[in-house]
Design an enzyme around this catalytic site. Structure first.
Site, PDB file in Angstrom:
ATOM      1  N   LYS A  51       0.842  -1.206   0.000  1.00 58.36           N
ATOM      2  CA  LYS A  51       0.000   0.000   0.000  1.00 58.36           C
ATOM      3  C   LYS A  51       0.879   1.259   0.000  1.00 58.36           C
ATOM      4  O   LYS A  51       2.075   1.185   0.357  1.00 58.36           O
ATOM      5  CB  LYS A  51      -0.917  -0.012   1.228  1.00 58.36           C
ATOM      6  N   TYR A 271      14.594  30.426   8.887  1.00 61.67           N
ATOM      7  CA  TYR A 271      13.330  31.099   9.217  1.00 61.67           C
ATOM      8  C   TYR A 271      13.196  31.296  10.718  1.00 61.67           C
ATOM      9  O   TYR A 271      13.495  30.401  11.513  1.00 61.67           O
ATOM     10  CB  TYR A 271      12.144  30.263   8.743  1.00 61.67           C
TER      11      TYR A 271
HETATM   12  C1  PLP Z   1      -0.472  -1.774   6.847  1.00 62.54           C
HETATM   13  C2  PLP Z   1      -1.067  -3.075   7.180  1.00 62.54           C
HETATM   14  C3  PLP Z   1      -0.264  -4.220   7.305  1.00 62.54           C
HETATM   15  C4  PLP Z   1       1.244  -4.165   7.303  1.00 62.54           C
HETATM   16  O1  PLP Z   1       1.664  -3.691   8.552  1.00 62.54           O
HETATM   17  P1  PLP Z   1       3.219  -3.532   8.930  1.00 62.54           P
HETATM   18  O2  PLP Z   1       3.181  -3.105  10.337  1.00 62.54           O
HETATM   19  O3  PLP Z   1       3.774  -2.509   8.019  1.00 62.54           O
HETATM   20  O4  PLP Z   1       3.832  -4.874   8.719  1.00 62.54           O
HETATM   21  C5  PLP Z   1      -0.884  -5.442   7.471  1.00 62.54           C
HETATM   22  N1  PLP Z   1      -2.238  -5.523   7.549  1.00 62.54           N
HETATM   23  C6  PLP Z   1      -3.041  -4.440   7.474  1.00 62.54           C
HETATM   24  C7  PLP Z   1      -4.503  -4.601   7.589  1.00 62.54           C
HETATM   25  C8  PLP Z   1      -2.479  -3.188   7.311  1.00 62.54           C
HETATM   26  O5  PLP Z   1      -3.269  -2.105   7.268  1.00 62.54           O
END
Ligand code: PLP
Length: 376
Positions: A51, A271
């Site tokens: 993702k 800044y």
């Molecule tokens: C993002 C996610 C993962 C992966 O999690 P990590 O902590 O990056 O291994 C697995 N399952 C779901 C439902 C997620 O949203």
């Protein structure tokens, strides 16, 4: 790193002189991390969570590499990510949408062989309605809320759903849930969620379980089910807080110096003049800022490295640049076009995340689009 040549995915090359930053993505290390996780969960299988463009590293590159190393299950969060990824993968790879089935996506999911994770009775009805209309069985994952209150079928919908599942129409590939505290091996929430997941499995007999994220994999066999879903650990992030990170770093980041100067004591920097030099100093301005994913919270806290020497960030992080104090280096060591390390052997993801007051996930997914990406 390929001697200044960027190889694109078609095998073509581009000269890469003069980039503001160089984001190295080590696909070999990625593959070794995958194999390590797969060995850890065997005989269960390891999926890959890709993702948010594979946590910012390029979902196409990552998925292709992991497919070559045996991965056949790919999870994205949003439907649009599945649409982009699906054509890059062979038909025997499955692409799952964690955030579920949104109204209007049913047709495209069925047509393009995208598998929704069904998160509610409402989504079940939409998907099984689609199956009926097409006159065929459609695949789905079924997600349950075991205590995170984010996504998944709530306990009070389980009985009704069990009846619908046994009526057919949908090929349920697995029951899944997500751990809220898996990075904390001491948290009792892990065991609470695991117990709840066992109840779910008992209510849906004969179906496989997909449970562990990166942290969950290292909680032990009881958390693995038949399919684990690691994300951050693939990309070199630590699966468990407060423990030595068993994963190999995948990302390196070097940023170019765009100007250097020597200043007297009492000079205001950046800044808001939040930094004033306490003595004569040499400064360098480097070509990355918060628009490149180096959070403003690194102002006056983080550092860059050169030759193993820590070069503290002074003053505020700007949108496109950061000023570092290079007084600890020999004069002339850094000049226009030199590069300093932001992520590399001296400073890992977890270090930058800690300095920024955030987590490795946020640093990775924020890495900007202005760096020259070098896949190797
Ligand atoms: C993002 C996610 C993962 C992966 O999690 P990590 O902590 O990056 O291994 C697995 N399952 C779901 C439902 C997620 O949203």
């Amino acid at each position: 790193m390929d001697g200044g040549i960027l190889r694109d995915r078609t095998g073509g090359t581009t000269v890469i002189d003069g980039a503001s930053g160089y984001l190295g993505i080590d696909l070999g290390a990625l593959a070794r991390n995958y194999e390590k996780l797969a060995a850890e969960v065997a005989p269960a299988r390891a999926a890959a969570v890709v993702k948010a463009d594979a946590y910012g590293l390029g979902a196409g590159w990552v998925a292709e590499k992991l497919y070559a190393h045996g991965c056949r299950h790919f999870f994205v969060a949003q439907f649009v990510e599945a649409l982009r990824l699906r054509p890059l993968l062979a038909a025997d790879a499955a692409v799952f949408v964690l955030n579920g089935l949104q109204p209007g996506n049913e047709n495209a999911c069925a047509r393009d062989n995208i598998v929704p994770v069904v998160n509610s009775l409402e989504q079940w009805h939409a998907w099984s309605g689609m199956a009926k209309a097409l006159g065929r069985t459609l695949p789905a994952g079924l997600q349950f809320d075991t205590g995170m209150s984010r996504l998944g079928v709530p306990p009070e919908e389980r009985a009704a759903l069990a009846g619908l599942v046994s009526a057919g129409g949908i090929d349920v590939l697995f029951l899944m849930s997500h751990l809220a505290s898996a990075d904390d091996a001491q948290s009792e929430q892990n065991e609470d969620q695991r117990t709840e997941m066992e109840r779910v499995a008992a209510e849906f007999p004969g179906l496989d379980v997909c449970f562990a994220n990166s942290g969950g994999i290292f909680l032990g066999k009881a958390y693995h089910g038949v399919l684990a879903r690691p994300g951050i650990a693939l990309y070199g992030g630590a699966p468990t807080a407060g423990r030595a990170n068993p994963m190999e770093p995948v990302v390196s980041l070097d940023v170019a110096v765009v100007q250097t100067r020597s200043v007297p004591s009492g000079t205001r920097v950046g800044y808001g003049a939040s930094h004033v030099t306490a003595g004569p100093a040499r400064l360098a301005t480097i070509a990355a800022g918060y628009a490149d994913g180096l959070p403003r919270s690194l102002s006056g806290r983080g550092a860059a490295y050169c030759d193993g020497v820590r070069l503290p960030i002074v003053g505020r992080v700007s949108m496109d640049s950061i000023t570092i104090d290079i007084s600890a280096l020999p004069e002339g060591r850094l000049t226009l076009g030199s590069r300093v390390e932001i992520l590399g052997p001296n400073q890992g993801l977890e270090d930058v995340a800690r300095d920024a007051g955030t987590i490795a996930y946020e640093i990775l997914t924020g890495l900007g689009q202005r760096y020259r990406r070098q896949y190797r």
